[in-house]
Design an enzyme around this catalytic site. Structure first.
Site, PDB file in Angstrom:
ATOM      1  N   GLY A  38      59.008  49.526  -2.171  1.00 29.75           N
ATOM      2  CA  GLY A  38      59.361  49.650  -3.577  1.00 29.75           C
ATOM      3  C   GLY A  38      58.606  48.671  -4.446  1.00 29.75           C
ATOM      4  O   GLY A  38      58.573  48.812  -5.663  1.00 29.75           O
ATOM      5  N   GLN A  39      57.987  47.670  -3.807  1.00 30.92           N
ATOM      6  CA  GLN A  39      57.296  46.642  -4.604  1.00 30.92           C
ATOM      7  C   GLN A  39      55.963  47.131  -5.144  1.00 30.92           C
ATOM      8  O   GLN A  39      55.398  46.518  -6.037  1.00 30.92           O
ATOM      9  CB  GLN A  39      57.124  45.361  -3.766  1.00 30.92           C
ATOM     10  N   SER A  79      56.491  36.867  -0.323  1.00 30.16           N
ATOM     11  CA  SER A  79      55.445  36.937  -1.358  1.00 30.16           C
ATOM     12  C   SER A  79      54.040  36.872  -0.778  1.00 30.16           C
ATOM     13  O   SER A  79      53.106  36.462  -1.457  1.00 30.16           O
ATOM     14  CB  SER A  79      55.602  35.800  -2.395  1.00 30.16           C
ATOM     15  N   ARG A  80      53.861  37.256   0.498  1.00 30.87           N
ATOM     16  CA  ARG A  80      52.568  37.012   1.133  1.00 30.87           C
ATOM     17  C   ARG A  80      51.565  38.164   1.033  1.00 30.87           C
ATOM     18  O   ARG A  80      50.370  37.968   1.205  1.00 30.87           O
ATOM     19  CB  ARG A  80      52.748  36.626   2.604  1.00 30.87           C
ATOM     20  N   ALA A  83      44.638  36.654  -7.563  1.00 32.36           N
ATOM     21  CA  ALA A  83      46.056  36.996  -7.500  1.00 32.36           C
ATOM     22  C   ALA A  83      46.809  36.221  -6.423  1.00 32.36           C
ATOM     23  O   ALA A  83      46.213  35.718  -5.469  1.00 32.36           O
ATOM     24  CB  ALA A  83      46.214  38.491  -7.235  1.00 32.36           C
ATOM     25  N   LYS A  84      48.122  36.117  -6.607  1.00 29.85           N
ATOM     26  CA  LYS A  84      49.016  35.649  -5.534  1.00 29.85           C
ATOM     27  C   LYS A  84      50.306  36.445  -5.604  1.00 29.85           C
ATOM     28  O   LYS A  84      50.438  37.354  -6.428  1.00 29.85           O
ATOM     29  CB  LYS A  84      49.252  34.157  -5.642  1.00 29.85           C
ATOM     30  N   GLY A  85      51.246  36.114  -4.742  1.00 30.58           N
ATOM     31  CA  GLY A  85      52.475  36.904  -4.614  1.00 30.58           C
ATOM     32  C   GLY A  85      53.377  36.788  -5.828  1.00 30.58           C
ATOM     33  O   GLY A  85      53.327  35.820  -6.576  1.00 30.58           O
ATOM     34  N   GLY A 145      56.824  38.543  -5.591  1.00 30.69           N
ATOM     35  CA  GLY A 145      58.113  39.169  -5.267  1.00 30.69           C
ATOM     36  C   GLY A 145      59.319  38.277  -5.383  1.00 30.69           C
ATOM     37  O   GLY A 145      60.434  38.759  -5.549  1.00 30.69           O
ATOM     38  N   GLU A 146      59.121  36.955  -5.279  1.00 28.81           N
ATOM     39  CA  GLU A 146      60.276  36.058  -5.214  1.00 28.81           C
ATOM     40  C   GLU A 146      60.368  35.074  -6.375  1.00 28.81           C
ATOM     41  O   GLU A 146      61.405  34.434  -6.552  1.00 28.81           O
ATOM     42  CB  GLU A 146      60.205  35.229  -3.918  1.00 28.81           C
TER      43      GLU A 146
END
Lengths: 286, 762
Positions: free
Chosen positions: B488-489, B529-530, B710-712, B714-715
């Site tokens: 879903g991300q 977030s990897r 870019a980096k993660g 999600g958190e």
């Protein structure tokens, strides 16, 4: 969920035949929304379910009496039908107001007035409102018909006075000139939670003097209950802060509130005091 | 906008590749899967939190028509002699083995041809138990004589957890320590010392798609179709359990309906594999929403934080003691302890730091990773603590932070320098969005208004590897083979954008080959977030490799350098027809230095920093404690936003999730029994609970070594949200609440206590 029989009788006679067994796993249902949850949770395993949806006119419709203006509401009326009825909105606006925070559109499209009462769940929103409105229910069974105040349906936590074979057919709701009503749903976690307490309030005031009133508490106790003590404090009096405070105290004193995940008993008693005072004050000055 | 957004594919909010299939109901989920001859399993669970199993009577269940078999650990042992699994400790039995360690633990499974029959039969199983004393609170568990496990069994699978031993004769699965400078000396020198204790509650991931796995075991091999965030780990761990080479275990994962860290490592996979081996039939288990409470949850934690502060407002010493309630099985709890442990002093530049972080076993449902790996629990403590100190010293709360904030290049408590970490920028952007400098209406009468800000950061699990394959077919069309799970991300879309950018093709035309360990290469897992950073880099490298091979092919065919001949034409020339492939591969593992086991010091402990800042405005009815969040702002440092719209969806989703963990969600236990194990009584926020004003944004920053900067993401917005709300409430009512969740009752009780008229207990 295991298999079961589903029948849809078209006459009362057939319905009574299907229901006329001494077996609590044979149940009638209206919309079935609450029943389905209990079945999924394996709290209730039916052998036979009897749908009331084809029983016809006596169980359907929203009509106003040409004599006294009172409403007759068939037990199979869905909440959506109530919610969108212009007559209800005009004469019993508290019902329309209550619908906004009652469950969700999908449930309101299916759940019925009668099933909601027969379920006996003390957290439901409408029972205290019907009680505050002085509504009565007509109950039919194979040996006849009786009409009782809505409050008399409830006998305890998920317990009712309905016997096997009893069916709620319709509600009668008076329209009382000069009365104003409100439902206060108090949630303590998510907005859309079951209420920690529900208060059905209805009153007739002249200026700041309360001529008569009904206060009904639900959710925090085992069944929706009129708070007679608090009503007596207020009836015939002109309200002020001290009187409202006394009414709140009377309400807290006359109820047995249990601690649950929505709040401790002392906290819910406090909320009861505060919200009774606020709601009465708001309705009187409305 | 960042300079790189000028490129055709980066910084573009292209629609999700799978959007159409999702909204038309065509996407594959394991819930829909039925294999020929498949049996359905229903789990029978313990109803006591800690007990020896005296007997399990399955006869009535087995007598039900349609029941194939009822399985207990005795049956499983015949096919898997050592039936214990776990990522950090091999402590979890596939089914309860002689003992149950939490109420809700799987004890037996009914296998039937119909799931309703299985459910009906499971209700007929009768277990007899000899109750043992239980230990439920993490602080009690530190010293309790009641041991959840008699023996500790480290797994040694992951490099960052290889030193795990556990403490024999205790409930401590892991203790992690970080030492920087001399904290005692720091306290002695400080003008003021503050100590506070904070607690967070147990909560659950609540994915829309509950756990579901199907196993199809053959002689000497097994295929798993499973809703997992970590197919590569599942393969390795199942291969270990069965004593098979990796190539005999196939793990397939289509789309997921949410994961949030819950669907990592082994969940139902070991159980369905064992059941399929016992039954010699494919077996499916799909949990109900309610059963998810007994699978994996977020760690409750008790955090004692002590700070020495100089009179000018410099923090010179900090001691963090964090005790994590890991529940009955370690799952990935030791990594939570370690990852959240090492940032638990907060994003501040403090000379003397001591961190003691403990993962303990208790008789509760197991706890694992949940969107932030413990960072939100620690930020709750250190950021409320920050405001409490500023309040006590009469300092401006923002200036106090600014005076102590970790700036670019400065070593964090572990010694790893802060690089590409826009902490102060995120705070400043939050303040702007909060209109912090404008006058603020503080309410009147019974209604009090307040506002608060918090900042936080996290390290990223390290070292971890991602491998990607780019396959260009004879007609020039492209497929990307990756182990990243799109739950879903939006990873499918972002990975396609990265490959498309290198290969100069349309990202929407790229096909993503979803995880299938027979086909897709290794990936450590879709977690922490990897993926954008690790897999994104592997995809970039794979695409560059393919590009180099195309150039080599062109040279081989005698075409001039930089030719624009299409790939299809090159392949046709080489093979004489539409044929052949160009296969590019990429593999990425970031630099890492293992921290010293005694001091936690390392010059490279994390590949990048996750950074979040939040601000909240609240309105409190002081007569009831009822509160409304009138404004919520969250800002993350995500480096370059490859797909800005999806980044904002991630930030808002994470924030709403943490909003639930801050205000409405709480697994309530009485004597080890969960008392609100359904969504009717465990309240996740819905639309009506959204703040009146809800703003999510990201800083203009760049992760220099990430794919296209870019980096993660999600958190990041889970980290600082809770303390921003806690600080806003404190600003409104003048009282700090040390425990999550914040509820109307907890606010009202605090007010009554402060008034000297405490409300009676329950």
């Amino acid at each position: 969920m295991t298999s079961f029989d589903l029948v849809e009788p078209e006459t009362l006679e057939d319905a009574f035949k299907w229901l006329g067994v001494d077996d609590s796993s044979v149940r009638p249902f209206g919309g079935g929304t609450a029943l389905m949850l209990m079945m999924k949770a394996q709290l209730f395993t039916p052998v036979r379910l009897v749908s009331l949806r084809k029983l016809g006119r006596q169980f359907e419709g929203i009509e106003r009496s040409s004599n006294d203006g009172s409403f007759r509401i068939g037990a199979m009326t869905t909440f959506s039908q109530l919610e969108h009825s212009p007559e209800i909105r005009a004469h019993l606006p508290v019902i329309t107001q209550t619908m906004k925070t009652l469950a969700n559109v999908r449930v309101r499209n299916v759940a019925t007035v009668g099933g909601n009462l027969a379920h006996g769940d003390p957290h439901l929103d409408l029972p205290p409102v019907w009680m505050a409105l002085d509504a009565s229910a007509t109950i039919v069974n194979s040996s006849g018909t009786r009409t009782i105040p809505v409050g008399d349906i409830f006998s305890g936590y998920y317990e009712t006075t309905l016997e096997q074979g009893d069916l709620i057919a319709e509600l009668r709701v008076p329209v009382r000139p000069g009365w104003r009503s409100r439902y206060i749903k108090v949630t303590t976690r998510a907005e859309h939670d079951w209420p920690a307490l529900g208060i059905g309030l209805s009153l007739h005031a002249e200026g700041r003097v309360i001529k008569d009133l009904r206060i009904v508490l639900s959710a925090a106790i085992d069944k929706p209950t009129r708070l007679i003590g608090a009503e007596n404090v207020l009836r015939g009096k002109e309200i002020d802060d001290a009187l409202l405070k006394r009414a709140g105290e009377a309400a807290a004193d006359e109820t047995h509130i249990e601690t649950d995940n929505r709040g401790s008993a002392p906290y819910k008693k406090h909320l009861l005091r505060v919200h009774i005072a606020r709601a009465v004050s708001a309705l009187v000055t409305e | 906008m960042d300079a790189v957004t000028a490129s055709p594919n980066i910084g573009r909010s292209i629609p999700r590749l799978e959007a159409n299939d999702k909204v038309t109901g065509r996407i594959e989920y394991i819930h829909h899967l039925r294999l020929p001859g498949m049996l359905y399993g229903k789990i029978f669970r313990s109803n006591v939190p800690h007990a020896r199993i005296k007997s399990v009577d399955v006869s009535a269940a087995e007598a039900v028509e349609g029941v194939f078999q009822v399985v207990t650990i005795d049956d499983i042992r015949k096919v898997i002699p050592h039936p214990y699994y776990g990522p950090a400790f091999h402590d979890q039995p596939i089914l309860a083995d002689g003992k149950v360690r939490f109420a809700g633990e799987p004890v037996a499974v009914v296998l039937a041809t119909d799931k309703r029959i299985a459910e009906q039969a499971a209700a007929l199983i009768v277990a007899e138990y000899e109750d043992l004393p239980g230990v439920f609170d993490e602080v009690d568990a530190m010293t309790s004589q009641t041991l959840v496990h008699d023996e500790l069994k480290p797994a040694a699978t992951f490099p960052d957890l290889q030193h795990l031993k556990g403490r024999k004769g205790t409930n401590i699965a892991l203790d992690y320590h970080l030492v920087r400078g001399d904290v005692e000396e720091g306290f002695a020198k400080a003008d003021h010392v503050f100590e506070h204790v904070f607690r967070t509650q147990q909560v659950m991931h609540t994915p829309m798609e509950p756990f579901v796995s199907v196993a199809d075991a053959q002689d000497g091999s097994v295929t798993l179709h499973t809703a997992s965030q970590g197919p590569s780990f599942v393969r390795i761990e199942i291969a270990r359990l069965l004593g098979l080479p990796e190539n005999r275990v196939r793990v397939r994962v289509p789309h997921l309906g949410g994961g949030f860290g819950g669907k990592l490592y082994i969940k139902l996979e070991a159980l369905v594999t064992a059941l399929s081996m016992v039954a010699r039939r494919p077996v499916k288990i799909a949990l109900t929403m309610e059963e998810q409470f007994f699978m994996v949850t977020r760690h409750p934690c008790t955090f004692t934080i002590k700070s020495g502060v100089n009179k000018d407002g410099r923090i010179i010493a900090r001691h963090c003691e964090v005790v994590w309630n890991g529940g009955a099985y370690a799952d990935i709890g030791p990594r939570v302890t370690q990852k959240a442990g090492f940032t638990s002093a907060g994003p501040y530049d403090i000379e003397n730091v001591l961190i003691d972080s403990y993962a303990v076993y208790t008789n509760r449902p197991p706890c694992g990773a949940l969107r932030g790996f413990g960072a939100p629990q620690t930020a709750w403590a250190y950021e409320c603590h920050t405001d409490m100190i500023a309040e006590a010293l009469g300092l401006d709360k923002i200036e106090f932070r600014r005076m102590n904030i970790l700036r670019e290049g400065r070593p964090q408590a572990s010694g790893t320098p802060m690089v590409d970490a826009a902490v102060e920028q995120a705070m400043d952007h939050t303040l702007d969005l909060m209109n912090w400098k404008l006058p603020f209406d503080r309410g009147s009468g019974k209604i009090r208004r307040g506002r608060g800000v918090a900042i936080g950061f996290k390290g990223i699990t390290a070292p971890t590897t991602s491998v990607a394959i780019v396959n260009l077919y004879g007609d020039g069309s492209c497929a990307l083979y990756i182990g990243t799970v799109d739950m879903g991300q939006g990873s499918d879309t972002v990975m396609a954008q990265i490959a498309a950018e290198v290969l100069n093709i349309d990202p929407a035309a790229i096909k993503i080959i979803h995880p299938d360990t027979d086909v897709t290469p290794y990936d450590m897992g879709t977690l922490g977030s990897r993926s954008t950073y690790h897999m994104g880099t592997a995809v970039r490298l794979a695409a560059e490799d393919a590009k180099a091979k195309i150039a080599a092919l062109a040279a081989e065919l005698g075409l001039p350098e930089g030719t624009n001949a299409p790939l299809a034409e090159l392949l046709r020339r080489k093979y004489g027809m539409q044929a052949g492939n160009i296969i590019g591969t990429g593999s990425f593992i970031p630099d890492y230095q293992k921290p010293d086991t005694k001091t936690g010091q390392t010059i490279k402990g994390t590949p990048f920093w996750g950074v979040g800042a939040s601000g909240a405005e609240v309105e409190v009815d002081t007569e009831t404690g009822h509160f409304t969040i009138t404004k919520l702002v969250n800002v993350a440092d995500v480096g370059t936003a490859i797909n800005p719209k999806m980044v904002l969806q991630q930030l808002s989703g994470a924030a709403i999730m943490q909003l639930g963990f801050t205000t409405t969600e709480n697994m309530v236990f009485r004597d080890g029994q969960l008392t609100n194990g359904s969504l009717a009584d465990y309240k996740i926020p819905n639309l009506l609970d959204m703040p009146r004003e809800f703003i999510n944004d990201y800083t203009q920053s760049r992760q220099k070594d990430g794919p296209f900067g870019a980096k993660g993401a999600g958190e990041s917005t889970t980290i600082a949200l809770s303390p921003a709300i806690g600080n806003a409430i404190a600003d409104a009512i003048g009282l700090f609440l040390p425990d999550l969740p914040i509820t109307p009752e907890s606010i009202f009780r605090a007010l009554q206590d402060a008034n000297g008229t405490p409300l009676a207990g329950e």
